[in-house]
Design a protein around this motif. Sequence first.
Motif, PDB file in Angstrom:
ATOM      1  N   VAL A   3      37.460  26.999  33.696  1.00 35.85           N
ATOM      2  CA  VAL A   3      37.248  28.444  33.798  1.00 35.85           C
ATOM      3  C   VAL A   3      36.681  28.946  32.477  1.00 35.85           C
ATOM      4  CG1 VAL A   3      38.335  30.681  34.220  1.00 35.85           C
ATOM      5  CG2 VAL A   3      39.268  28.626  35.310  1.00 35.85           C
ATOM      6  N   THR A   4      35.645  29.769  32.573  1.00 37.27           N
ATOM      7  CA  THR A   4      35.128  30.473  31.404  1.00 37.27           C
ATOM      8  C   THR A   4      34.990  31.945  31.766  1.00 37.27           C
ATOM      9  OG1 THR A   4      32.844  29.971  32.017  1.00 37.27           O
ATOM     10  CG2 THR A   4      33.890  28.497  30.431  1.00 37.27           C
ATOM     11  N   VAL A   5      35.108  32.790  30.769  1.00 37.25           N
ATOM     12  CA  VAL A   5      34.943  34.229  30.991  1.00 37.25           C
ATOM     13  C   VAL A   5      33.915  34.773  30.015  1.00 37.25           C
ATOM     14  CG1 VAL A   5      37.261  34.566  31.911  1.00 37.25           C
ATOM     15  CG2 VAL A   5      36.878  34.843  29.476  1.00 37.25           C
ATOM     16  N   ASP A   6      33.187  35.768  30.474  1.00 34.57           N
ATOM     17  CA  ASP A   6      32.210  36.447  29.637  1.00 34.57           C
ATOM     18  C   ASP A   6      32.783  37.824  29.298  1.00 34.57           C
ATOM     19  OD1 ASP A   6      30.092  37.826  28.509  1.00 34.57           O
ATOM     20  OD2 ASP A   6      28.604  36.919  29.851  1.00 34.57           O
ATOM     21  N   GLU A   7      33.356  37.934  28.121  1.00 34.84           N
ATOM     22  CA  GLU A   7      33.994  39.188  27.707  1.00 34.84           C
ATOM     23  C   GLU A   7      33.005  40.347  27.667  1.00 34.84           C
ATOM     24  OE1 GLU A   7      36.177  38.698  24.085  1.00 34.84           O
ATOM     25  OE2 GLU A   7      37.459  37.123  24.923  1.00 34.84           O
ATOM     26  N   ASP A   8      31.740  40.055  27.395  1.00 35.65           N
ATOM     27  CA  ASP A   8      30.732  41.115  27.337  1.00 35.65           C
ATOM     28  C   ASP A   8      30.456  41.723  28.717  1.00 35.65           C
ATOM     29  OD1 ASP A   8      30.410  40.847  24.587  1.00 35.65           O
ATOM     30  OD2 ASP A   8      28.842  39.328  24.813  1.00 35.65           O
ATOM     31  N   LYS A   9      30.630  40.932  29.766  1.00 32.40           N
ATOM     32  CA  LYS A   9      30.432  41.437  31.132  1.00 32.40           C
ATOM     33  C   LYS A   9      31.662  42.146  31.678  1.00 32.40           C
ATOM     34  CE  LYS A   9      27.088  38.315  33.254  1.00 32.40           C
ATOM     35  NZ  LYS A   9      26.945  37.334  34.342  1.00 32.40           N
ATOM     36  N   CYS A  10      32.840  41.768  31.202  1.00 32.33           N
ATOM     37  CA  CYS A  10      34.095  42.277  31.750  1.00 32.33           C
ATOM     38  C   CYS A  10      34.168  43.798  31.670  1.00 32.33           C
ATOM     39  CB  CYS A  10      35.275  41.664  30.995  1.00 32.33           C
ATOM     40  SG  CYS A  10      36.884  42.220  31.592  1.00 32.33           S
ATOM     41  N   CYS A  11      34.563  44.416  32.792  1.00 30.34           N
ATOM     42  CA  CYS A  11      34.697  45.878  32.840  1.00 30.34           C
ATOM     43  C   CYS A  11      36.168  46.312  32.819  1.00 30.34           C
ATOM     44  CB  CYS A  11      33.980  46.438  34.062  1.00 30.34           C
ATOM     45  SG  CYS A  11      34.677  45.920  35.633  1.00 30.34           S
ATOM     46  N   GLY A  12      37.094  45.347  32.731  1.00 27.62           N
ATOM     47  CA  GLY A  12      38.505  45.683  32.605  1.00 27.62           C
ATOM     48  C   GLY A  12      39.180  46.117  33.886  1.00 27.62           C
ATOM     49  N   ALA A  13      38.642  45.722  35.041  1.00 30.79           N
ATOM     50  CA  ALA A  13      39.232  46.129  36.325  1.00 30.79           C
ATOM     51  C   ALA A  13      40.623  45.534  36.539  1.00 30.79           C
ATOM     52  CB  ALA A  13      38.310  45.744  37.479  1.00 30.79           C
ATOM     53  N   GLY A  14      40.866  44.337  36.014  1.00 29.99           N
ATOM     54  CA  GLY A  14      42.195  43.741  36.076  1.00 29.99           C
ATOM     55  C   GLY A  14      42.543  42.999  37.348  1.00 29.99           C
ATOM     56  N   GLN A  15      41.598  42.829  38.255  1.00 37.29           N
ATOM     57  CA  GLN A  15      41.889  42.109  39.499  1.00 37.29           C
ATOM     58  C   GLN A  15      42.277  40.657  39.218  1.00 37.29           C
ATOM     59  OE1 GLN A  15      42.086  43.602  42.579  1.00 37.29           O
ATOM     60  NE2 GLN A  15      41.913  45.363  41.212  1.00 37.29           N
ATOM     61  N   CYS A  16      41.668  40.062  38.212  1.00 41.97           N
ATOM     62  CA  CYS A  16      41.979  38.674  37.875  1.00 41.97           C
ATOM     63  C   CYS A  16      43.436  38.526  37.442  1.00 41.97           C
ATOM     64  CB  CYS A  16      41.041  38.163  36.790  1.00 41.97           C
ATOM     65  SG  CYS A  16      41.020  39.135  35.265  1.00 41.97           S
ATOM     66  N   VAL A  17      43.921  39.485  36.688  1.00 46.69           N
ATOM     67  CA  VAL A  17      45.307  39.444  36.218  1.00 46.69           C
ATOM     68  C   VAL A  17      46.281  39.604  37.381  1.00 46.69           C
ATOM     69  CG1 VAL A  17      46.995  40.509  34.676  1.00 46.69           C
ATOM     70  CG2 VAL A  17      44.607  40.344  33.968  1.00 46.69           C
ATOM     71  N   LEU A  18      45.943  40.467  38.309  1.00 46.91           N
ATOM     72  CA  LEU A  18      46.799  40.664  39.481  1.00 46.91           C
ATOM     73  C   LEU A  18      46.861  39.409  40.347  1.00 46.91           C
ATOM     74  CD1 LEU A  18      45.733  44.269  40.515  1.00 46.91           C
ATOM     75  CD2 LEU A  18      47.866  43.584  39.417  1.00 46.91           C
ATOM     76  N   LEU A  19      45.739  38.715  40.475  1.00 45.88           N
ATOM     77  CA  LEU A  19      45.677  37.535  41.341  1.00 45.88           C
ATOM     78  C   LEU A  19      46.189  36.267  40.669  1.00 45.88           C
ATOM     79  CD1 LEU A  19      42.216  38.256  42.952  1.00 45.88           C
ATOM     80  CD2 LEU A  19      44.408  38.148  44.156  1.00 45.88           C
ATOM     81  N   ALA A  20      45.957  36.115  39.379  1.00 44.20           N
ATOM     82  CA  ALA A  20      46.335  34.877  38.680  1.00 44.20           C
ATOM     83  C   ALA A  20      46.844  35.188  37.275  1.00 44.20           C
ATOM     84  CB  ALA A  20      45.142  33.924  38.631  1.00 44.20           C
ATOM     85  N   PRO A  21      48.028  35.791  37.171  1.00 46.13           N
ATOM     86  CA  PRO A  21      48.548  36.178  35.855  1.00 46.13           C
ATOM     87  C   PRO A  21      48.875  35.000  34.939  1.00 46.13           C
ATOM     88  CG  PRO A  21      50.212  36.526  37.554  1.00 46.13           C
ATOM     89  CD  PRO A  21      48.929  36.162  38.258  1.00 46.13           C
ATOM     90  N   GLU A  22      48.986  33.808  35.505  1.00 50.57           N
ATOM     91  CA  GLU A  22      49.223  32.617  34.676  1.00 50.57           C
ATOM     92  C   GLU A  22      47.952  32.178  33.957  1.00 50.57           C
ATOM     93  OE1 GLU A  22      51.672  32.494  38.456  1.00 50.57           O
ATOM     94  OE2 GLU A  22      49.555  32.677  37.997  1.00 50.57           O
ATOM     95  N   VAL A  23      46.808  32.637  34.456  1.00 50.33           N
ATOM     96  CA  VAL A  23      45.516  32.201  33.927  1.00 50.33           C
ATOM     97  C   VAL A  23      44.806  33.313  33.156  1.00 50.33           C
ATOM     98  CG1 VAL A  23      43.253  31.258  34.581  1.00 50.33           C
ATOM     99  CG2 VAL A  23      45.315  30.531  35.810  1.00 50.33           C
TER     100      VAL A  23
END
Length: 65
Positions: A3-23
């Motif tokens: 898994v990689t994330v692009d912090e510059d693209k992230c809009c802070g919606a938080g759906q990823c945290v809700l779905l996979a808080p361990e990751v």
Amino acid sequence: MKVTVDEDKCCGAGQCVLLAPEVFDQRDDDGIVVLLDAEPHEPLQAAVREAADVCPAAAIRLSTP
């Protein structure tokens, strides 16, 4: 799975945290994604795939190591 994330693209919606808080987590100051586990084990991979699919900014990328 890698898994990689692009912090510059992230809009802070938080759906990823809700779905996979361990990751995934979010920074307190601006809500930008923080990757906690770049190589999640099998039990978490379905949730990580869903998080990547629903990310409104397409900031999560998945690949095979």
